[in-house]
Design an enzyme around this catalytic site. Structure first.
Site, PDB file in Angstrom:
ATOM      1  N   ASP A  96      -2.624   3.711   7.890  1.00 13.32           N
ATOM      2  CA  ASP A  96      -1.492   3.977   6.980  1.00 13.32           C
ATOM      3  C   ASP A  96      -1.071   5.438   7.026  1.00 13.32           C
ATOM      4  OD1 ASP A  96      -2.334   1.628   4.265  1.00 13.32           O
ATOM      5  OD2 ASP A  96      -2.087   1.375   6.425  1.00 13.32           O
ATOM      6  N   HIS A 149       4.564   1.109   4.000  1.00 10.04           N
ATOM      7  CA  HIS A 149       3.144   0.864   3.660  1.00 10.04           C
ATOM      8  C   HIS A 149       2.223   1.310   4.800  1.00 10.04           C
ATOM      9  CE1 HIS A 149       2.483  -3.491   5.415  1.00 10.04           C
ATOM     10  NE2 HIS A 149       3.227  -2.753   6.222  1.00 10.04           N
ATOM     11  N   ASP A 164      -9.564  -0.022   4.648  1.00  9.64           N
ATOM     12  CA  ASP A 164      -8.358  -0.631   5.219  1.00  9.64           C
ATOM     13  C   ASP A 164      -8.619  -1.001   6.683  1.00  9.64           C
ATOM     14  OD1 ASP A 164      -4.953   0.385   4.423  1.00  9.64           O
ATOM     15  OD2 ASP A 164      -5.583  -1.197   5.808  1.00  9.64           O
ATOM     16  N   ASP A 203      -6.808  -6.163   3.178  1.00 11.53           N
ATOM     17  CA  ASP A 203      -6.841  -6.543   4.596  1.00 11.53           C
ATOM     18  C   ASP A 203      -7.962  -5.833   5.358  1.00 11.53           C
ATOM     19  OD1 ASP A 203      -3.834  -4.706   5.568  1.00 11.53           O
ATOM     20  OD2 ASP A 203      -5.910  -4.056   5.739  1.00 11.53           O
ATOM     21  N   GLU A 236      -2.248  -5.096  -1.557  1.00  8.74           N
ATOM     22  CA  GLU A 236      -1.843  -6.018  -0.489  1.00  8.74           C
ATOM     23  C   GLU A 236      -2.310  -7.467  -0.658  1.00  8.74           C
ATOM     24  OE1 GLU A 236       0.349  -5.336   1.954  1.00  8.74           O
ATOM     25  OE2 GLU A 236       0.447  -3.153   2.036  1.00  8.74           O
ATOM     26  N   ASP A 264      -7.429  -1.685   0.420  1.00  8.92           N
ATOM     27  CA  ASP A 264      -6.457  -2.640   0.956  1.00  8.92           C
ATOM     28  C   ASP A 264      -7.251  -3.882   1.322  1.00  8.92           C
ATOM     29  OD1 ASP A 264      -3.819  -2.346   3.464  1.00  8.92           O
ATOM     30  OD2 ASP A 264      -4.810  -4.137   2.707  1.00  8.92           O
ATOM     31  N   HIS A 283      -6.148  -0.646   8.611  1.00 11.01           N
ATOM     32  CA  HIS A 283      -5.126   0.281   9.130  1.00 11.01           C
ATOM     33  C   HIS A 283      -5.292   1.669   8.537  1.00 11.01           C
ATOM     34  CE1 HIS A 283      -3.511  -3.874   8.680  1.00 11.01           C
ATOM     35  NE2 HIS A 283      -3.111  -3.690   9.926  1.00 11.01           N
ATOM     36  N   HIS A 317       0.791  -1.233   0.000  1.00 14.69           N
ATOM     37  CA  HIS A 317       0.000   0.000   0.000  1.00 14.69           C
ATOM     38  C   HIS A 317       0.825   1.285   0.000  1.00 14.69           C
ATOM     39  CE1 HIS A 317      -4.440   1.105   1.150  1.00 14.69           C
ATOM     40  NE2 HIS A 317      -4.078   1.587  -0.024  1.00 14.69           N
TER      41      HIS A 317
HETATM   42  N1  LIG Z   1       0.497   0.362  11.496  1.00 17.81           N
HETATM   43  C1  LIG Z   1       1.345  -0.742  11.143  1.00 17.81           C
HETATM   44  C2  LIG Z   1       0.757  -1.587  10.023  1.00 17.81           C
HETATM   45  C3  LIG Z   1       0.683  -0.922   8.698  1.00 17.81           C
HETATM   46  C4  LIG Z   1      -0.140  -1.761   7.705  1.00 17.81           C
HETATM   47  C5  LIG Z   1      -0.043  -1.220   6.310  1.00 17.81           C
HETATM   48  B1  LIG Z   1      -1.212  -1.670   5.334  1.00 17.81           B
HETATM   49  O1  LIG Z   1      -0.978  -1.096   4.032  1.00 17.81           O
HETATM   50  O2  LIG Z   1      -1.311  -3.081   5.245  1.00 17.81           O
HETATM   51  O3  LIG Z   1      -2.457  -1.140   5.793  1.00 17.81           O
HETATM   52  C6  LIG Z   1       1.458  -1.708  12.340  1.00 17.81           C
HETATM   53  C7  LIG Z   1       2.480  -1.263  13.320  1.00 17.81           C
HETATM   54  N2  LIG Z   1       2.554  -2.170  14.495  1.00 17.81           N
HETATM   55  C8  LIG Z   1       2.911  -3.550  14.122  1.00 17.81           C
HETATM   56  C9  LIG Z   1       3.166  -4.375  15.394  1.00 17.81           C
HETATM   57  C10 LIG Z   1       1.923  -4.366  16.290  1.00 17.81           C
HETATM   58  O4  LIG Z   1       2.179  -5.059  17.516  1.00 17.81           O
HETATM   59  C11 LIG Z   1       1.468  -2.946  16.571  1.00 17.81           C
HETATM   60  C12 LIG Z   1       1.271  -2.208  15.250  1.00 17.81           C
HETATM   61  C13 LIG Z   1       2.694  -0.174  10.719  1.00 17.81           C
HETATM   62  O5  LIG Z   1       3.596  -0.936  10.407  1.00 17.81           O
HETATM   63  O6  LIG Z   1       2.828   1.079  10.711  1.00 17.81           O
HETATM   64 MN   LIG Z   2      -4.003  -2.661   5.921  1.00 16.77          MN
HETATM   65 MN   LIG Z   3      -3.105  -0.314   3.738  1.00 20.12          MN
END
Ligand SMILES: N[C@](CCCC[B-](O)(O)O)(CCN1CCC(O)CC1)C(=O)O
Ligand SMILES: [Mn+2]
Ligand SMILES: [Mn+2]
Ligand SMILES: [Mn+2]
Length: 303
Positions: free
Chosen positions: A127, A140, A123, A229, A272, A227, A125, A100
């Site tokens: 993002d 992402h 989503d 997910d 994704e 997304d 998330h 993403h």
């Molecule tokens: N907010 C997350 C996930 C992003 C997902 C991106 B997508 O495009 O798929 O929507 C999660 C950060 N973090 C990961 C470990 C967990 O224990 C707590 C959240 C991050 O990595 O920033």
């Molecule tokens: Mn996501």
């Molecule tokens: Mn996303």
């Protein structure tokens, strides 16, 4: 009516191998033909779809916490050009991911042609992490902050213009938002319909309220960034960051159908899908859902 399929075999915005193979699986599942059968003239120039435009980048050491920053920036800048070019040529860009982070490119491209557009971000998330708030350094999880111009500027991403305004962005499906992201959403008054609101009001009312917020007269171009997910993992299992308690198959498709009905859709992202995760049946199911979401957003109806 014509559309352009933009395949983006890119995984640099996150750590799990395989999401770069998303586009080829969606294509091989027959998406181009399916869209032609809906009456679309489908532009699909295979040449730049599947070469990994990031291959030309040399060593890509982290910048602060950011991982693969030069790769992500280069690819997204290229995607912005391609999407912008198709939009200007009157072809609705249908971008297939890939992770993403690519939405930094697709939305930048859309806003080149449609500066008054709005974004519906579907989503689990938000993002919207900045260089300060990200815990993973996976880009992402950050594209929205770059598009809004939030947080400290990163030299490698100077091409990204803050084209998106908070009032033109709305989320549907959120259920895994980091603490820092919750602060950012509040501080910027960004409208978000989490799974709590979906449960409370039902998807029909949520989509109506979401569009009332960003597109009250239904006269603004809509960029839908989906997304997979956002869907419950039982519906779309083969994705990198699955989160339980997601949208049903029908709720996901309702969003796409309702947005098509507005007649305002100008760009679509299906992101994704990771065909290297889980068993073959899960992969098949996830790819099939990606194709059917795209069809619903592009005019397929049940009756
Ligand atoms: N907010 C997350 C996930 C992003 C997902 C991106 B997508 O495009 O798929 O929507 C999660 C950060 N973090 C990961 C470990 C967990 O224990 C707590 C959240 C991050 O990595 O920033
Ligand atoms: Mn996501
Ligand atoms: Mn996303
Ligand atoms: Mn092209």
């Amino acid at each position: 009516k014509s559309l352009a399929i933009v395949g983006c075999p890119f995984s640099g915005g996150q750590p799990r191998a395989g999401v770069d193979q998303g586009p080829i699986h969606l294509i091989h599942a027959g998406l181009p033909k399916q869209l032609e059968e809906l009456g679309w003239k489908v532009h699909f120039d295979g040449h730049h779809q599947f070469e990994d435009v990031s291959a030309a980048i040399g060593p890509d050491s982290p910048i602060g916490k950011l991982k693969n920053p030069r790769r992500v920036s280069k690819v997204c800048e290229e995607v912005a050009k391609v999407v912008g070019e198709h939009a200007k040529n009157g072809q609705l860009p249908v971008t297939l991911g890939g992770d993403h982070s690519l939405a930094m490119g697709t939305i930048s491209g859309t806003f080149e042609k449609y500066p008054d557009a709005c974004v519906v971000w579907v989503d689990a998330h938000a993002d919207i992490n900045t260089t300060d708030t990200t815990d993973s350094g996976n880009i992402h999880g950050m594209p929205v902050s770059f598009l809004l111009g939030l947080g400290e500027k990163v030299e490698e991403f100077k091409w990204v213009k803050p084209v998106l305004k908070p009032s033109r962005l709305v989320y549907i499906g959120l259920r895994d938002v980091d603490a820092g992201e919750k602060r950012i959403l509040k501080e910027n008054n960004i409208k978000a319909f989490s799974m709590h609101e979906v449960d409370k009001y039902g998807i029909g009312k949520v989509v109506e309220m979401a569009l009332d917020h960003v597109n009250p007269n239904r006269d603004r171009p809509i960029h839908l960034s989906f997304d997979v997910d956002a869907l419950d993992p039982t519906v779309a299992p083969s994705t990198g960051t699955p989160v339980r308690g997601g949208l049903t198959f029908r709720e996901g498709h309702y969003i796409c159908e309702a947005i098509y009905e507005t007649g305002c859709l100008v760009a679509l992202d299906i992101m994704e899908v990771n065909p290297s995760l889980r068993d073959a049946e899960s992969v098949r199911q996830t790819v099939a859902v990606g194709c059917s979401l795209a069809r619903s957003a592009l005019g397929e109806t049940l009756l």
